[in-house]
Design a protein around this motif. Structure first.
Motif, PDB file in Angstrom:
ATOM      1  N   THR A 253      -4.303  -9.922  -2.920  1.00  0.00           N
ATOM      2  CA  THR A 253      -4.950  -8.611  -2.948  1.00  0.00           C
ATOM      3  C   THR A 253      -3.909  -7.525  -3.216  1.00  0.00           C
ATOM      4  OG1 THR A 253      -6.341  -9.539  -1.210  1.00  0.00           O
ATOM      5  CG2 THR A 253      -6.682  -7.218  -1.763  1.00  0.00           C
ATOM      6  N   ARG A 254      -2.764  -7.627  -2.576  1.00  0.00           N
ATOM      7  CA  ARG A 254      -1.666  -6.680  -2.813  1.00  0.00           C
ATOM      8  C   ARG A 254      -1.309  -6.642  -4.290  1.00  0.00           C
ATOM      9  NH1 ARG A 254       3.585  -7.468  -3.811  1.00  0.00           N
ATOM     10  NH2 ARG A 254       5.138  -5.918  -3.143  1.00  0.00           N
ATOM     11  N   PHE A 257      -4.081  -4.989  -6.241  1.00  0.00           N
ATOM     12  CA  PHE A 257      -4.105  -3.538  -6.025  1.00  0.00           C
ATOM     13  C   PHE A 257      -3.020  -2.846  -6.843  1.00  0.00           C
ATOM     14  CE2 PHE A 257      -6.686  -1.499  -2.553  1.00  0.00           C
ATOM     15  CZ  PHE A 257      -7.627  -2.503  -2.457  1.00  0.00           C
ATOM     16  N   TRP A 291      -3.316   1.970   4.431  1.00  0.00           N
ATOM     17  CA  TRP A 291      -4.357   0.944   4.523  1.00  0.00           C
ATOM     18  C   TRP A 291      -3.779  -0.462   4.352  1.00  0.00           C
ATOM     19  CZ3 TRP A 291      -3.487   3.832   0.166  1.00  0.00           C
ATOM     20  CH2 TRP A 291      -3.413   3.173  -1.071  1.00  0.00           C
ATOM     21  N   VAL A 293      -4.510  -4.525   3.004  1.00  0.00           N
ATOM     22  CA  VAL A 293      -5.303  -5.281   2.027  1.00  0.00           C
ATOM     23  C   VAL A 293      -5.134  -6.775   2.237  1.00  0.00           C
ATOM     24  CG1 VAL A 293      -5.035  -3.439   0.302  1.00  0.00           C
ATOM     25  CG2 VAL A 293      -3.549  -5.448   0.182  1.00  0.00           C
ATOM     26  N   THR A 299     -10.039  -4.262   1.952  1.00  0.00           N
ATOM     27  CA  THR A 299      -9.313  -3.064   2.367  1.00  0.00           C
ATOM     28  C   THR A 299      -9.692  -2.693   3.787  1.00  0.00           C
ATOM     29  OG1 THR A 299      -9.294  -2.142   0.147  1.00  0.00           O
ATOM     30  CG2 THR A 299      -8.999  -0.590   1.948  1.00  0.00           C
ATOM     31  N   VAL A 301      -9.137   0.522   6.014  1.00  0.00           N
ATOM     32  CA  VAL A 301      -8.634   1.895   6.002  1.00  0.00           C
ATOM     33  C   VAL A 301      -8.195   2.276   7.422  1.00  0.00           C
ATOM     34  CG1 VAL A 301      -9.346   4.310   5.705  1.00  0.00           C
ATOM     35  CG2 VAL A 301     -10.069   2.570   4.046  1.00  0.00           C
ATOM     36  N   ALA A 324      -7.495   4.006  -1.622  1.00  0.00           N
ATOM     37  CA  ALA A 324      -7.812   2.724  -0.970  1.00  0.00           C
ATOM     38  C   ALA A 324      -9.213   2.262  -1.359  1.00  0.00           C
ATOM     39  CB  ALA A 324      -7.706   2.878   0.549  1.00  0.00           C
ATOM     40  N   LYS A 328     -10.457  -0.561  -4.019  1.00  0.00           N
ATOM     41  CA  LYS A 328     -11.305  -1.614  -3.450  1.00  0.00           C
ATOM     42  C   LYS A 328     -12.521  -1.843  -4.344  1.00  0.00           C
ATOM     43  CE  LYS A 328     -14.059  -2.947   0.543  1.00  0.00           C
ATOM     44  NZ  LYS A 328     -14.390  -2.741   1.965  1.00  0.00           N
TER      45      LYS A 328
END
Ligand SMILES: Cc1ncc(COP(=O)(O)O)c(C=O)c1O
Ligand SMILES: Cc1ncc(COP(=O)(O)O)c(C=O)c1O
Lengths: 357, 357
Positions: A253-254, A257, A291, A293, A299, A301, A324, A328
């Motif tokens: 996910t990082r 993103f 946030w 992830v 995510t 928050v 964020a 997402k």
């Protein structure tokens, strides 16, 4: 691959609208055992218990690691995985650090695709819904010697999932506990890393925080991760996230993103994220968002950060203002086949298992 | 306590003179399960498999810790444990750090005594012989959520043991890998700590070393432990050992060695043991001995230390000259009822189970 279908499928009793995440398992599981230096015949069988004695090395010496990934169903009931090759390569980074055998790609990918295809009816549809998939490998030899095991089981189990942690949460910046050592196993999804985090998290919960922002074990000067997620900080319109290292899990996910932010033209700085700089940005009004992830929640928050005796309350942004939440949405739209997939991240699970195979 | 005796005891086929350590299990095991906030009925039953699915939290999140202790048989076939209260209190230090329930003292001690009494015929007799006992607790709930488990199994299994590592070994002073973080779980006998050590140990093995001397993760300046043992250094006639901390396991053998050394009038310094000071002592000829201590092997004498690109070869001492071996003899004589027990360390396992109970 041996496919032994369940004689008593539970799917007809399963309420896709109302289920509890994590302990409702799909009808089948995939297993493959390793012994005498080689992998055996892969097998899909009904989910359920297997016999292990309390001398099993996996529970005694913690030679165990896992992955977490999801399958999504689109409007047309097509099923997609998200960047499964990332999870495949990461599980072998973990097994390597834990001195476990490498899982061959065909065993991982074929097991995954066949299991998900077979139990595709278990995948809930709609906003935030998915099937959470858990590949896990653990030592199964029964020996009371602290040494590398000669036997392992690689398994894939899965549970229907709704997104959780929807509400913004309050997190504590750790100033005593840590999750990883230099030269340790923090970058691996090693089972023991999670157990080690529970007690500090419980203490933070008792202080009113939902999660812990992990900091370095030397002086707690740098952000590492948050809970079981990677962490992002937005100061003005720039996003900061710690660079990966032997202490930080290289999250899918990082990585997604970062790429999605760059696509939006948002500046991303990957490097040291100093607690002091974050607090200073808060004090001068430039700290906009922080946030976490990860696959499970996409995510999380943060509404406030506990730092020593202070509580730093973050500004409340609209969904459009929030990086964020914008990122997402970009991500989940790709995952659930609602948007173009410029990166080639979606991976369709073909229908191959015939109804009465 | 429920006692379900084995219908097919294997003891008659067991060769006390010739067996393999670690994977030969005594006929019975002790188990007690924890659920809904309380411990259930303790039970002794035949050693063997129990059903767990691959979703078991113990293997997924590593909530698991253990103890290692021994029972010794003397000339008269009386059976003794060694300082079992130490293992009892330590397992609860471990469970506490891993957010697991505390094991009640009566469950631990009664389970231990009853199991060893019942299977006392499995304890080999003579020089270096013993029964190695493994209390272990692990999370058994089947849930795919990284959170504290609600169900656990506490078990005790055991295997006949000969002393191993008899030959002096060569060890590598770690300059990259580490076993513990500040604010981490190094002081606990957490399952994950062992898995984390296997790969660095394998690398050391490939370089020709049997074990790793773990050093701090910050700059590798201080000795921590050696392999799965505590470490002692003798410079001239003074013994040095690292003080315990959240990174160092508080070993029963370490504590016993300190007390036995003091009884012999040997000066013991408990504090930082700097790699630099050890190397300097080697260079000026005052480094006499370095050794590891632990329940499994009692003492592992080091013949050489690998430090960066150097190999420091230690002097060869006679058994009488060696503090390591003199103290080992003092200790094993107490353990096996060959000597007075001024500290009250021996704990006799009474005969309570009748032949045909
Ligand atoms: C410690 C830790 N950090 C970060 C993550 C996020 O990784 P991913 O985005 O691949 O799920 C996870 C897993 O979810 C994790 O366990
Ligand atoms: C990491 C570690 N250090 C030290 C020791 C020595 O402890 P004890 O003397 O209680 O066996 C052990 C266990 O044997 C251990 O696992």
């Amino acid at each position: 691959m041996i496919i032994q279908k369940s004689a008593n499928p539970r799917i007809s009793n399963f309420d896709l609208e109302n289920f509890s995440f994590g302990n409702t398992f799909i009808d089948h599981m995939f297993i493959c055992e390793y012994e005498d230096g080689k992998w055996g015949e892969p097998k899909i069988m009904p989910y359920g218990p297997i016999g292990f004695s309390p001398a099993m090395m996996g529970v005694n010496y913690g030679q165990a690691c896992f992955e977490g990934m999801k399958a999504y169903k689109d409007e047309n009931d097509d099923v997609f995985l998200f960047r499964p090759e990332k999870n495949f390569s990461r599980i072998n980074k973990s097994t390597s650090r834990l001195a476990m055998p490498e899982i061959p790609k065909d065993i991982f990918m074929e097991g995954l695709k066949t299991l998900i295809d077979l139990d595709r009816d278990w995948i809930p549809k709609g906003e935030g819904m998915s099937l959470y998939i858990r590949p896990v490998i653990f030592a199964t030899e029964e020996v009371l010697k602290a040494r590398i095991s000669n036997k392992y089981m690689f398994a894939i189990v899965a549970t229907p999932a709704k997104s959780y942690y929807a509400e913004p949460v309050s997190v504590k910046i750790s100033d005593h506990y840590s999750r990883a050592a230099n030269g340790g196993v923090g970058f691996a999804k090693a089972a023991g890393n999670y157990a080690a985090s529970f007690y500090p998290t419980k203490l933070a919960n008792e202080e009113g925080f939902e999660q812990v922002i992990w900091t370095d074990d030397i002086a707690h000067e740098y952000f590492e991760e948050s809970g079981t997620m990677n962490v992002f900080v937005r100061i003005n319109d720039t996003i900061y996230t710690p660079k990966t290292s032997d202490k930080i899990l290289d999250g899918v996910t990082r990585d997604s993103f970062i790429k999605l932010a760059e696509k939006r033209g948002i500046e991303v700085v990957i490097g040291d994220v100093r607690v002091k700089d974050v607090v200073e940005a808060f004090d001068n009004g430039t700290l906009k968002e922080v946030w976490g992830v990860g696959t499970a929640v996409v995510t999380s928050v943060f509404k406030s950060l506990g730092y020593q005796d202070r509580l730093l309350t973050l500004p409340v942004l609209s969904d459009e203002e929030s990086f964020a939440l914008s990122l997402k949405k970009d991500l989940t739209d790709i995952q659930t086949n609602k948007a173009e997939d410029p990166f080639g991240w979606r991976f369709k699970v073909e229908r191959k298992i015939l109804e009465k195979a």
